[in-house]
Design a protein around this motif. Structure first.
Motif, PDB file in Angstrom:
ATOM      1  N   PHE A 129      39.189  37.031  44.786  1.00 32.86           N
ATOM      2  CA  PHE A 129      40.487  37.155  44.120  1.00 32.86           C
ATOM      3  C   PHE A 129      40.909  35.831  43.483  1.00 32.86           C
ATOM      4  O   PHE A 129      41.420  35.808  42.355  1.00 32.86           O
ATOM      5  CB  PHE A 129      41.558  37.615  45.115  1.00 32.86           C
ATOM      6  CG  PHE A 129      42.909  37.778  44.482  1.00 32.86           C
ATOM      7  CD1 PHE A 129      43.222  38.925  43.777  1.00 32.86           C
ATOM      8  CD2 PHE A 129      43.852  36.762  44.548  1.00 32.86           C
ATOM      9  CE1 PHE A 129      44.453  39.061  43.161  1.00 32.86           C
ATOM     10  CE2 PHE A 129      45.088  36.892  43.942  1.00 32.86           C
ATOM     11  CZ  PHE A 129      45.382  38.056  43.241  1.00 32.86           C
ATOM     12  N   MET A 130      40.690  34.720  44.169  1.00 33.34           N
ATOM     13  CA  MET A 130      41.082  33.423  43.617  1.00 33.34           C
ATOM     14  C   MET A 130      40.323  33.109  42.337  1.00 33.34           C
ATOM     15  O   MET A 130      40.905  32.592  41.370  1.00 33.34           O
ATOM     16  CB  MET A 130      40.870  32.327  44.660  1.00 33.34           C
ATOM     17  CG  MET A 130      41.921  32.312  45.750  1.00 33.34           C
ATOM     18  SD  MET A 130      41.850  30.832  46.802  1.00 33.34           S
ATOM     19  CE  MET A 130      40.439  31.219  47.826  1.00 33.34           C
ATOM     20  N   ARG A 131      39.040  33.440  42.307  1.00 33.17           N
ATOM     21  CA  ARG A 131      38.273  33.204  41.094  1.00 33.17           C
ATOM     22  C   ARG A 131      38.798  34.070  39.955  1.00 33.17           C
ATOM     23  O   ARG A 131      38.915  33.612  38.810  1.00 33.17           O
ATOM     24  CB  ARG A 131      36.795  33.467  41.344  1.00 33.17           C
ATOM     25  CG  ARG A 131      36.134  32.408  42.214  1.00 33.17           C
ATOM     26  CD  ARG A 131      34.674  32.713  42.480  1.00 33.17           C
ATOM     27  NE  ARG A 131      33.880  32.669  41.259  1.00 33.17           N
ATOM     28  CZ  ARG A 131      33.351  31.559  40.753  1.00 33.17           C
ATOM     29  NH1 ARG A 131      33.537  30.406  41.346  1.00 33.17           N
ATOM     30  NH2 ARG A 131      32.629  31.583  39.653  1.00 33.17           N
ATOM     31  N   GLU A 132      39.110  35.319  40.253  1.00 29.10           N
ATOM     32  CA  GLU A 132      39.671  36.194  39.224  1.00 29.10           C
ATOM     33  C   GLU A 132      41.036  35.703  38.750  1.00 29.10           C
ATOM     34  O   GLU A 132      41.424  35.932  37.598  1.00 29.10           O
ATOM     35  CB  GLU A 132      39.793  37.617  39.754  1.00 29.10           C
ATOM     36  CG  GLU A 132      38.446  38.310  39.956  1.00 29.10           C
ATOM     37  CD  GLU A 132      38.603  39.782  40.274  1.00 29.10           C
ATOM     38  OE1 GLU A 132      39.749  40.245  40.441  1.00 29.10           O
ATOM     39  OE2 GLU A 132      37.568  40.467  40.364  1.00 29.10           O
ATOM     40  N   ALA A 133      41.765  35.006  39.636  1.00 33.58           N
ATOM     41  CA  ALA A 133      43.093  34.498  39.294  1.00 33.58           C
ATOM     42  C   ALA A 133      43.027  33.161  38.573  1.00 33.58           C
ATOM     43  O   ALA A 133      44.068  32.592  38.235  1.00 33.58           O
ATOM     44  CB  ALA A 133      43.935  34.362  40.562  1.00 33.58           C
ATOM     45  N   GLY A 134      41.814  32.633  38.362  1.00 30.69           N
ATOM     46  CA  GLY A 134      41.673  31.425  37.575  1.00 30.69           C
ATOM     47  C   GLY A 134      41.538  30.137  38.352  1.00 30.69           C
ATOM     48  O   GLY A 134      41.580  29.046  37.759  1.00 30.69           O
TER      49      GLY A 134
END
Length: 260
Positions: A195-200
């Motif tokens: 999720f953190m990677r998807e959130a940038g």
């Protein structure tokens, strides 16, 4: 002498015919008198089980004959007595609830850092590129209160479903840092890292195997306290032995395979 082998394991893998798999797993466990919890979902399997060693190993050999679970990795610890009251095999929408359907770890794992590398980074205070390293605890607040990495980020969440919203509110705090998410056995921190990677968030890793694997390889280095577990042992110290007094968690109800 400790005679009960406790295992924790999970794998994100696409599963079909969940009701049939549920029945087969239940029968295999009952026939070996194994107790604990197995959660099954379309996204994978999550299990916490305990029994004498021969029965556990026999069950794992049976389970790994299924090609979907042939490489299932297991964390082990020991106890004097059976820490689970009963056996549950349940079908759930998610094997760890996040309420974020875009997260599909079976499509690809988040980058992971092993226990030895994390210790080396924490010894140095930075990663191999010189970037500051921070650890991010993805567990519930009452688990964190029992023990966590020294200086870990703790957003005091009450349940894992809160993580996406809290991350978005605090994302700026992570800029310019290498973030290592961690949890008990790896499952929550894997979803959190994705999720953190998807959130940038640019530089994110999960701690492979979670706290339990870290304890196995590094003991108490950089970690204060014990690791809360969702069974009657309540918490494990860095030697993977049950800890008698666990403070804040003592008034929490036992959960059947809630998190890892």
């Amino acid at each position: 002498m400790m005679r009960i082998l406790n295992i924790a394991a999970y794998k994100f893998v696409t599963l079909e015919d969940l009701s049939g798999l549920q029945g087969n797993v239940l029968e295999a466990l009952q026939s070996r008198a194994i107790k604990g919890t197995v959660l099954l979902a379309e996204e994978g399997i999550n299990l916490f089980l305990a029994s004498p060693r021969a029965d556990i190993h026999d069950f794992l050999a049976w389970l790994r004959r299924d090609a979907r679970f042939h490489d299932l990795e297991v964390k082990e610890s020991w106890s004097h007595a059976q820490p689970f009251r009963k056996l549950l095999v349940r079908v759930k929408p998610e094997i760890i609830r996040m309420n974020h359907p875009a997260i599909q770890p079976a499509a690809g794992r988040a980058p992971a850092v092993d226990a030895a590398t994390l210790k080396r980074w924490l010894d140095a205070g930075h990663d191999d590129e010189g970037r500051p390293v921070v650890t991010l605890d993805t567990r519930n607040a009452f688990e964190v209160d029992v023990g966590t990495f020294r200086g870990a980020i703790d957003w005091r969440i009450d349940k894992f479903t809160e993580f996406p919203q809290v991350l978005l509110a605090h994302r700026a705090e992570l800029e310019g840092k290498t973030v290592v998410s961690f949890c008990t056995g790896g499952i929550r921190c894997e979803k959190a890292a994705i999720f953190m990677r998807e959130a940038g968030v640019s530089h994110v890793f999960q701690l492979d195997g979670g706290i339990l694997k870290y304890f196995e390889e590094n003991g108490h280095a950089h970690f204060d306290g014990a690791c809360f577990v969702f069974d009657e042992r309540r918490a494990l110290d860095p030697a993977l032995q049950p800890r008698v007094n666990v403070g804040a968690s003592s008034d929490k109800p036992l959960a059947e395979g809630v998190g890892s």
